[in-house]
Structures are given as C-alpha cells and as structure tokens.
Design an enzyme around this catalytic site. Structure first.
Site, mmCIF file in Angstrom:
data_model
loop_
_atom_site.group_PDB
_atom_site.id
_atom_site.type_symbol
_atom_site.label_atom_id
_atom_site.label_comp_id
_atom_site.label_asym_id
_atom_site.label_seq_id
_atom_site.Cartn_x
_atom_site.Cartn_y
_atom_site.Cartn_z
ATOM 1 C CB THR A 254 10.115 18.913 -24.123
ATOM 2 O OG1 THR A 254 10.099 19.544 -23.049
ATOM 3 C CG2 THR A 254 8.562 18.243 -24.449
ATOM 4 C CG ASP B 51 -1.935 0.782 0.893
ATOM 5 O OD1 ASP B 51 -2.329 1.949 0.576
ATOM 6 O OD2 ASP B 51 -3.355 0.436 1.148
ATOM 7 C CE LYS C 159 9.288 12.186 -20.603
ATOM 8 N NZ LYS C 159 9.702 11.569 -19.975
ATOM 9 C CB SER D 33 -5.517 17.857 -0.178
ATOM 10 O OG SER D 33 -5.528 16.882 -0.810
ATOM 11 C CG HIS E 245 6.989 27.296 -16.272
ATOM 12 N ND1 HIS E 245 6.691 27.777 -16.938
ATOM 13 C CD2 HIS E 245 7.845 26.172 -15.887
ATOM 14 C CE1 HIS E 245 6.842 26.689 -18.174
ATOM 15 N NE2 HIS E 245 7.948 25.764 -18.061
ATOM 16 C CD GLU F 75 0.319 23.044 -10.775
ATOM 17 O OE1 GLU F 75 1.129 23.023 -9.150
ATOM 18 O OE2 GLU F 75 -0.828 22.744 -10.584
ATOM 19 C CD1 TRP G 285 -5.465 30.517 -14.498
ATOM 20 C CD2 TRP G 285 -4.487 29.770 -12.602
ATOM 21 N NE1 TRP G 285 -4.411 30.351 -14.784
ATOM 22 C CE2 TRP G 285 -3.644 30.017 -13.957
ATOM 23 C CE3 TRP G 285 -4.136 28.579 -11.861
ATOM 24 C CZ2 TRP G 285 -2.197 29.233 -14.327
ATOM 25 C CZ3 TRP G 285 -2.530 28.204 -11.273
ATOM 26 C CH2 TRP G 285 -1.863 28.563 -13.301
HETATM 27 CU CU CU1 Z 1 5.749 28.989 -17.200
#
Ligand code: CU1
Length: 531
Positions: A334, A112, A337, A175, A259, A261, A148
């Site tokens: 990037t 778990d 990938k 959280s 960023h 984020e 936002w």
């Molecule tokens: Cu950014």
C-alpha cells in the site's frame, strides 16, 4: 456505427415498427450495451448511496445528544445494520462495477463486455435485491438488526427481516460473481492487438484483480449465510454450541470473505486514482509495473489476515502474532502505491481541477485511514478498541475518504467523456471542499470517542461523550447536504454545459492515456460520444 442506430441504440425513421432496438424504458430494461449498463449501475448506486445516507443521518440524529430521542434501541440497530449493508453491497460495489462497464471495454479496445446479455442480468438482479433489503424494514420485527456482519448466534435467532436480508445477499452475490466472470473474460480475451497485460491501463489491472477476489470470496459469504439460514429453519447447528456447533466459526467464515471484501472496495479506487493523478500532473504514472505487483500483493495478503477482526474471541498468542504481522505486511505494497502517486506528482506541472482535488484528498485522507488500520492491527491495542468508535472512524476513513472520494474523482474526470459536456467546475470544487471538511468534522472526533471507550452500535451513551457526538452529527448533516451539490453537477452535465471534444482536459492532452501502450482504436478518443 450503422446509419440506422445512433449511440443510444435508438432506431430512427420509418423502420420503428420493425425489430429495431427497444426505446424508452424498454431500452434500459433490455440493454446489452456496456455504456448503458454502466450508467444503470451508477444511477442505482447513487440512489442506494442516498438511501444508506438517510439511514446514517437517522443514526446521527439519535446520537446528537445523550438520552433516547427518536428511535428505540431495536430500530437504532436496524439503522446501523442496514446502513452498512446498503452502502457496501448497494452503493460502493455497484458503483465500481458501473465504472468497470463504462471504462474497461474502451480502455482495452473491446467493442463491449464479453457476455453482453449476462451483463444485463447482473445489473437487473440488483434491483429486486435492493427492494428486499429496503422492504425488510416493513415486515414484522423489522429489518435485521444483527449488524452488517450478521454474526451468529444472534443472526440465527432474529425475525423475518433476517431471511429477507440473506436472500438479498445471495442475489447480490450472484450478480457480483457474474459481473466478475464478465470482467475477467473481457480483459483476458478481448484486448486490442499488441496490448499485453503489462501494457494495460491501471484501472483494468485493478479490476482484473478485484474480479478474482470477488469470485474467490462471494461463495464463501454465500456459504456462511446459507448455514445461518439452515440453522434458522432446517434444524442444523453449525453455529449453535448447544447442538455441537461453534458461533466463532461463523466469524472465521465471514471474515475470510469480509477482509478481501475490504480490498474489493478499494482496489478499483486505486485504479481510478492512478489515471487521474498522471493526467493532472502531466506526467506518466510513476512505477507502473510496481503498481501492478503491489496490487497483486495486496490481494494475496488479503486472504491471510481475516482473524484481525477476531482478536477478542480468545485465540492463541501464536495466532494473534501471525495475524498482527500479516496485517502489518499489507502496509508495504500500500505504501508503494502511495509513494508512486506522490512520485508521479513530483515536479509535475500540476493543476487542481475537481478530479485532481478529490484524488489528492483521497491520497491524504485515505492514508490516515491506512495508518489507523495499522494501529488497529496491533493486537493489544485492538483488544482495547474492539467494537469502539475508533474502529468506526478507521473504516469510514477508508471507505468514505477512500472508496467514495475516488468514485467522485473518477466521475468528475470521465463525466465530460460520458456526457459530452463539461461539468460546472465551480460547483464541483464547492462539492469537494464541503465534502472533505464535513467528512473530517464527522469522523475525526470518532477517534477520540473510541479511545475514550464509546462502544459502537448503541443508541445512547454516557454524558462525557456528548460534545464529540454533537460535532460528529453536525458534520454528518453537512456532509449529507453537500452530496446534493454532486447531484446538481451531474444533472447539469447531462442536460447541457460547454461541449467538449475527445480531449476535455486540454493541458493534459496526450497524457490521458497513461500507459506504455498506444490507445487502441476503440477508445474514448474515437468511440462515439453519448449525447
Ligand atoms: Cu480486515
């Protein structure tokens, strides 16, 4: 598994009145089982996805044609703000945490998550936070309309909805931090014997790195909105120029969170795609080690590019150059990938079931979002398209065709294992084609609107923008309705459908485990199936 408990944690027979695990609703409230909590996260995020989607349709209704039709400008701004907050913090992030809960213990062979009770607490904190966000529409002044990003000084001056929003973000941040600590601890301490970090499945790697990003930047967001809160109520002037503060400092602090984020919302998506592509190409993931290093590089670089959101705030040319080049640098890992996924498919024996369709769709359309990101990174271009629909188009290519399509891909890929039933392939394919077509009808015209100068966050616009806006609105309603197909597919798979065994993807047998290490004992192949 003991004879008394089935995999739901239900107890059976005469001992129900003893201290057995709770059943019914209380099973979900009190669960410490990572699969149950994963399921809770996934349903929560889907409900929030529909909620944020309804707000988006409210936006597209108003923008269908020029002239004010449905909402006043203030409420329109509340719609855009809450659409963003709900999708980012309520839909995308919790959905990936749901995948983490379901998959990480199984993929590393752990029984778990490390902190099973804290796991329960992490999830249930989200519910009051979401309620705060939604009920803020109904307090005096309505929900916050600051965007936002909650930019100061506007956010320091709005009504009660802003306070509810700040409180909700604090709870969601707590959280996320607890969820991240859980993931890091589980991965670092509970891997099966012999599974070194460099033999770990890619999804675990991407989430390990994402969890570090979250632990690093969620407190920064908390700091920013706490300063907004004290500016609002306790007489401070962090962002108030009249009191010696600096509103631009808010943007620096916010984007130091904001960023990374972006990568929090895309790295786990990369992980999912790195499992789906090998399974349906029937080849091992190409360049495993380079995938790990590329993911780490993206995470590290994500901390030094934040001011590319602030090119118009008046920054020295040296700063503009630094943030432009640093941002462009992210295209390198990037690209590694994307080329690795393509190399994985190269000469593979490919089939195109729904998970693979969404994975290939992801690679194609997400890459378009990546390229428009490069265009936005060019300082002189960014100064032209700042706050236009070009930026809106760019980040919806990244977040919808990126994060969301990867979540769909992963759901179709793993739902046979989650439910024990194969989903309806015909409906799944319909969901894919409707989604990708309507997605492009919605968001591709926004590039043209932005280049032509249409600003974002406005309820009305000049008549020359009418045609592309009408097309985008039609696409948005088509996209929204298409997601009901997904709901039907999921409900059908939960209720019934063809039973599958341990290896639902027959042709890809043996390649579901796409890492150099052997599958640990406690994985999907041996773990009990949920009914
Ligand atoms: Cu950014």
């Amino acid at each position: 598994m003991s004879a008394v408990l089935d995999q739901h944690g239900h107890s059976h027979g005469h001992d129900d009145h003893h201290h057995g695990p709770p059943s019914g609703l209380m099973r979900w409230v009190m669960t410490t089982n990572h699969k149950d909590i994963g399921t809770l996260y996934l349903w929560f995020s889907f409900i929030m996805f529909l909620t944020g989607g309804v707000l988006a349709l409210g936006i597209r209704m108003e923008l269908f044609q020029p002239g004010l039709q449905y909402w006043n400008p203030e409420f329109f701004n509340q719609l855009t703000t809450m659409h963003g907050l709900i999708m980012v913090f309520g839909a995308i992030m919790p959905a990936f945490v749901g995948f983490a809960n379901w998959l990480i213990p199984l993929q590393i062979g752990a029984p778990d998550m490390a902190f099973a009770r804290m796991n329960n607490w992490s999830f249930w904190l989200l519910v009051p936070a979401a309620m705060l966000l939604v009920i803020s529409f109904f307090v005096p002044g309505g929900a916050t309309a600051a965007g936002w990003t909650l930019y100061a000084p506007l956010s320091t001056q709005m009504g009660l909805g802003m306070d509810l929003g700040i409180f909700a973000m604090h709870i969601m941040g707590a959280s996320s931090i607890m969820g991240s600590i859980n993931i890091v601890t589980t991965i670092l301490n509970m891997r099966a014997p012999g599974m070194t970090l460099m033999k770990m499945p890619m999804f675990c790697w991407t989430w390990l790195i994402t969890a570090y990003l979250l632990i690093a930047v969620m407190p920064v967001l908390a700091g920013a909105i706490t300063m907004v809160l004290t500016d609002r109520h306790f007489g401070t002037s962090f962002f108030n120029a009249a009191g010696g503060g600096d509103p631009v400092m808010y943007q620096h602090i916010f984007w130091f969170f904001g960023h990374p984020e972006v990568y929090i919302m895309i790295l786990p998506a990369f992980g999912i795609i790195s499992h789906v592509v090998p399974a349906f190409a029937r080849k091992q993931l190409f360049g495993y080690a380079s995938m790990v290093y590329a993911t780490s590089s993206i995470a590290i670089l994500s901390f030094i590019v934040w001011a590319h959101h602030m090119f118009t705030t008046g920054m020295p040319a040296s700063g503009q150059l630094f943030f432009m080049y640093a941002t462009m640098l992210i295209a390198v890992p990037t690209g590694v990938k994307v080329f690795n996924w393509i190399a994985t498919m190269w000469k593979g024996s490919m089939t195109f079931e729904t998970p693979m369709l969404f994975a290939v769709g992801f690679i194609f359309v997400f890459t378009m979002g990546g390229f428009t990101g490069l265009i936005c990174a060019v300082t002189p271009i960014d100064i032209q398209i700042q706050d236009t629909y070009y930026v809106v188009a760019h980040f919806h290519y990244v977040l919808v065709a990126g994060s969301l399509f990867a979540l769909f891909s992963g759901t179709y890929y793993w739902i046979p294992k989650w439910t024990g039933h194969m989903y309806d392939e015909g409906l799944g394919k319909l969901h894919f084609w409707a989604s990708i077509i309507f997605f492009n009808i919605t968001f591709f015209p926004m590039h043209f609107l932005g280049l032509a100068g249409m600003p974002r966050r406005i309820p009305d616009y000049a008549t020359q923008f009418a045609d592309f806006n009408a097309i985008a609105s039609v696409g948005a309603f088509g996209f929204g309705l298409s997601q009901l197909i997904f709901l039907v597919v999921v409900l059908k798979a939960i209720k019934g459908g063809a039973k599958v065994g341990d290896k639902p993807w027959e042709g890809a047998e043996g390649l579901e485990w796409t890492v150099p290490s052997p599958a640990p004992y406690h994985t999907f192949e041996t773990a009990p199936q949920v009914k």
